[in-house]
Design a protein around this motif. Structure first.
Motif, mmCIF file in Angstrom:
data_model
loop_
_atom_site.group_PDB
_atom_site.id
_atom_site.type_symbol
_atom_site.label_atom_id
_atom_site.label_comp_id
_atom_site.label_asym_id
_atom_site.label_seq_id
_atom_site.Cartn_x
_atom_site.Cartn_y
_atom_site.Cartn_z
ATOM 1 N N PRO A 111 5.102 17.158 1.974
ATOM 2 C CA PRO A 111 3.942 16.277 2.109
ATOM 3 C C PRO A 111 4.273 14.860 1.677
ATOM 4 O O PRO A 111 5.031 14.643 0.753
ATOM 5 C CB PRO A 111 2.892 16.916 1.181
ATOM 6 N N ALA A 112 3.707 13.903 2.390
ATOM 7 C CA ALA A 112 3.930 12.502 2.054
ATOM 8 C C ALA A 112 3.033 12.106 0.895
ATOM 9 O O ALA A 112 1.922 12.595 0.737
ATOM 10 C CB ALA A 112 3.631 11.617 3.270
ATOM 11 N N ALA A 113 3.533 11.213 0.082
ATOM 12 C CA ALA A 113 2.730 10.729 -1.039
ATOM 13 C C ALA A 113 1.604 9.857 -0.515
ATOM 14 O O ALA A 113 1.784 9.049 0.376
ATOM 15 C CB ALA A 113 3.623 9.929 -1.990
ATOM 16 N N THR A 114 0.426 9.992 -1.044
ATOM 17 C CA THR A 114 -0.724 9.215 -0.597
ATOM 18 C C THR A 114 -0.781 7.884 -1.320
ATOM 19 O O THR A 114 -0.315 7.742 -2.449
ATOM 20 C CB THR A 114 -2.032 9.985 -0.868
ATOM 21 N N SER A 115 -1.367 6.914 -0.641
ATOM 22 C CA SER A 115 -1.456 5.581 -1.233
ATOM 23 C C SER A 115 -2.381 5.562 -2.434
ATOM 24 O O SER A 115 -2.282 4.690 -3.297
ATOM 25 C CB SER A 115 -1.954 4.581 -0.185
ATOM 26 N N ALA A 116 -3.301 6.546 -2.499
ATOM 27 C CA ALA A 116 -4.240 6.571 -3.622
ATOM 28 C C ALA A 116 -3.519 6.830 -4.922
ATOM 29 O O ALA A 116 -3.965 6.390 -5.994
ATOM 30 C CB ALA A 116 -5.296 7.647 -3.385
ATOM 31 N N ALA A 117 -2.379 7.569 -4.835
ATOM 32 C CA ALA A 117 -1.630 7.885 -6.040
ATOM 33 C C ALA A 117 -0.809 6.696 -6.510
ATOM 34 O O ALA A 117 -0.331 6.669 -7.637
ATOM 35 C CB ALA A 117 -0.722 9.089 -5.798
ATOM 36 N N ALA A 118 -0.607 5.728 -5.640
ATOM 37 C CA ALA A 118 0.184 4.562 -6.007
ATOM 38 C C ALA A 118 -0.615 3.630 -6.913
ATOM 39 O O ALA A 118 -1.841 3.562 -6.844
ATOM 40 C CB ALA A 118 0.624 3.819 -4.750
ATOM 41 N N LYS A 119 0.098 2.913 -7.729
ATOM 42 C CA LYS A 119 -0.548 1.979 -8.640
ATOM 43 C C LYS A 119 -1.097 0.788 -7.866
ATOM 44 O O LYS A 119 -0.410 0.195 -7.045
ATOM 45 C CB LYS A 119 0.462 1.507 -9.690
ATOM 46 N N THR A 120 -2.352 0.438 -8.105
ATOM 47 C CA THR A 120 -2.972 -0.697 -7.429
ATOM 48 C C THR A 120 -2.307 -1.991 -7.886
ATOM 49 O O THR A 120 -2.227 -2.250 -9.090
ATOM 50 C CB THR A 120 -4.475 -0.751 -7.736
ATOM 51 N N PRO A 121 -1.826 -2.807 -6.942
ATOM 52 C CA PRO A 121 -1.138 -4.040 -7.344
ATOM 53 C C PRO A 121 -2.109 -5.047 -7.968
ATOM 54 O O PRO A 121 -3.306 -5.041 -7.705
ATOM 55 C CB PRO A 121 -0.574 -4.561 -6.023
ATOM 56 N N GLU A 122 -1.567 -5.899 -8.781
ATOM 57 C CA GLU A 122 -2.368 -6.944 -9.413
ATOM 58 C C GLU A 122 -2.781 -7.973 -8.365
ATOM 59 O O GLU A 122 -1.977 -8.382 -7.531
ATOM 60 C CB GLU A 122 -1.558 -7.614 -10.524
ATOM 61 N N LEU A 124 -5.197 -3.650 -0.487
ATOM 62 C CA LEU A 124 -4.354 -3.464 -1.667
ATOM 63 C C LEU A 124 -3.505 -2.198 -1.580
ATOM 64 O O LEU A 124 -2.890 -1.794 -2.565
ATOM 65 C CB LEU A 124 -5.243 -3.400 -2.922
ATOM 66 N N SER A 125 -3.462 -1.588 -0.405
ATOM 67 C CA SER A 125 -2.700 -0.344 -0.237
ATOM 68 C C SER A 125 -1.288 -0.620 0.282
ATOM 69 O O SER A 125 -0.969 -1.718 0.756
ATOM 70 C CB SER A 125 -3.421 0.581 0.748
ATOM 71 N N GLU A 126 -0.449 0.399 0.204
ATOM 72 C CA GLU A 126 0.918 0.286 0.726
ATOM 73 C C GLU A 126 0.928 0.140 2.236
ATOM 74 O O GLU A 126 1.837 -0.459 2.808
ATOM 75 C CB GLU A 126 1.733 1.509 0.318
ATOM 76 N N GLU A 127 -0.093 0.710 2.913
ATOM 77 C CA GLU A 127 -0.171 0.575 4.365
ATOM 78 C C GLU A 127 -0.270 -0.891 4.760
ATOM 79 O O GLU A 127 0.374 -1.337 5.720
ATOM 80 C CB GLU A 127 -1.370 1.352 4.910
ATOM 81 N N ALA A 128 -1.073 -1.659 4.031
ATOM 82 C CA ALA A 128 -1.211 -3.084 4.328
ATOM 83 C C ALA A 128 0.092 -3.823 4.058
ATOM 84 O O ALA A 128 0.495 -4.706 4.824
ATOM 85 C CB ALA A 128 -2.351 -3.689 3.505
ATOM 86 N N ASP A 129 0.770 -3.467 2.970
ATOM 87 C CA ASP A 129 2.048 -4.108 2.659
ATOM 88 C C ASP A 129 3.055 -3.896 3.793
ATOM 89 O O ASP A 129 3.863 -4.775 4.098
ATOM 90 C CB ASP A 129 2.623 -3.531 1.359
ATOM 91 N N GLY A 130 2.967 -2.729 4.423
ATOM 92 C CA GLY A 130 3.919 -2.416 5.482
ATOM 93 C C GLY A 130 3.813 -3.332 6.683
ATOM 94 O O GLY A 130 4.788 -3.516 7.416
ATOM 95 N N PHE A 131 2.663 -3.925 6.918
ATOM 96 C CA PHE A 131 2.504 -4.829 8.058
ATOM 97 C C PHE A 131 3.314 -6.111 7.872
ATOM 98 O O PHE A 131 3.697 -6.748 8.850
ATOM 99 C CB PHE A 131 1.030 -5.178 8.254
#
Length: 265
Positions: A27-38, A59-66
């Motif tokens: 299973p892939a790690a979910t973005s909810a488990a990731a620490k919210t960036p400042e 503020l999610s990793e999905e947005a960073d990926g763009f």
């Protein structure tokens, strides 16, 4: 057993074919488990009008990926107005939704025409009764007394066509080609088994062990396994069938396929 300098890397000795997709079940790690960036103060001042869903996505990793990274995303947003940021977030969220499977518009599987009159023709074996009557057993294709190849086979080995040939010849190793041209790097790998049959020096004494496998084992060329080049799934299933057929005779299947080298810079 030496099959030649170029072919040794492609030789797989197998007793049965097994699935190799264990890692795909992780299973892939979910973005909810990731620490919210400042959130920088300048950005906080611009995103006050976003909904919770929009803010969480931004503020999610999905947005960073763009953008490639969180730092690059901030650089893109720094010159935008609050309205432009909101539109940018909506666009990213729309892309995320659109790239996922949609049961209303996407096919979950590629349908097969099971009513086709030649549905299984690609893998049907030629009946023995179509050929001349002969005693079961491997067939030597060389007509030179020295054993020099006249019709190329893997390591200049005799040919076997049916399981009865393997049994009658007490075959230890049946070499088969798998001319699969999908899921194996760039196109053209279907010509691998043919090229390996033409490889010079594939038989004889192995220089590392000083053993001639053909003197110690009964080895045959069992031809190429039929491949459906429109379906890896159907092809792999038939490879399993042919390997099981060989194994039931007491012989061991050696499947050969050739991987291409990456010559790009």
């Amino acid at each position: 057993m030496r099959i030649g300098s170029m072919t040794a890397l492609a030789l797989l000795v197998i007793g049965a074919v097994t699935a190799t997709a264990a890692d795909a079940a992780q299973p892939a790690a979910t973005s909810a488990a990731a620490k919210t960036p400042e959130v920088p103060a300048w950005l906080e001042a611009k995103i006050g009008g976003l909904s919770k869903e929009q803010r969480d996505f931004l503020l999610s990793e999905e947005a960073d990926g763009f953008a490639g990274s969180h730092k690059k995303l901030l650089q893109r947003l720094e010159t935008k107005t609050p309205e432009e940021i909101a539109a940018y977030v909506d666009a990213m969220m729309a892309v995320e939704r659109a790239k996922k499977f949609n049961p209303a518009t996407d096919m979950a599987a590629i349908p097969l025409n099971t009513e086709a009159s030649e549905f299984n023709l690609w893998k049907l074996r030629r009946p023995e009764s179509f050929g001349p009557t002969r005693e079961p057993g491997p067939i030597t294709l060389s007509y030179y007394a020295s054993g020099r190849a006249a019709i190329r086979t893997f390591a200049n080995a005799p040919v076997a066509i049916y399981p009865e040939d393997l049994v009658a010849g007490k075959v230890d190793v049946a070499i088969v080609g798998a001319p699969l041209d999908m899921g194996s790097y760039y196109r053209g790998q279907r010509f691998g088994p043919m090229a390996m049959r033409n490889e010079y020096g594939a038989g004889g004494i192995d220089m590392n062990t000083m053993v001639n496998p053909s003197k110690e084992l009964n080895i045959v060329d069992y031809g190429d396994i039929a491949i459906d080049n429109l379906s890896t799934e159907r092809s792999v299933q038939h490879v399993r069938e042919r390997v099981a057929e060989i194994a039931r005779t007491g012989a061991r299947a050696t499947v050969l396929k050739k991987e291409a080298k990456d010559t790009t810079n």
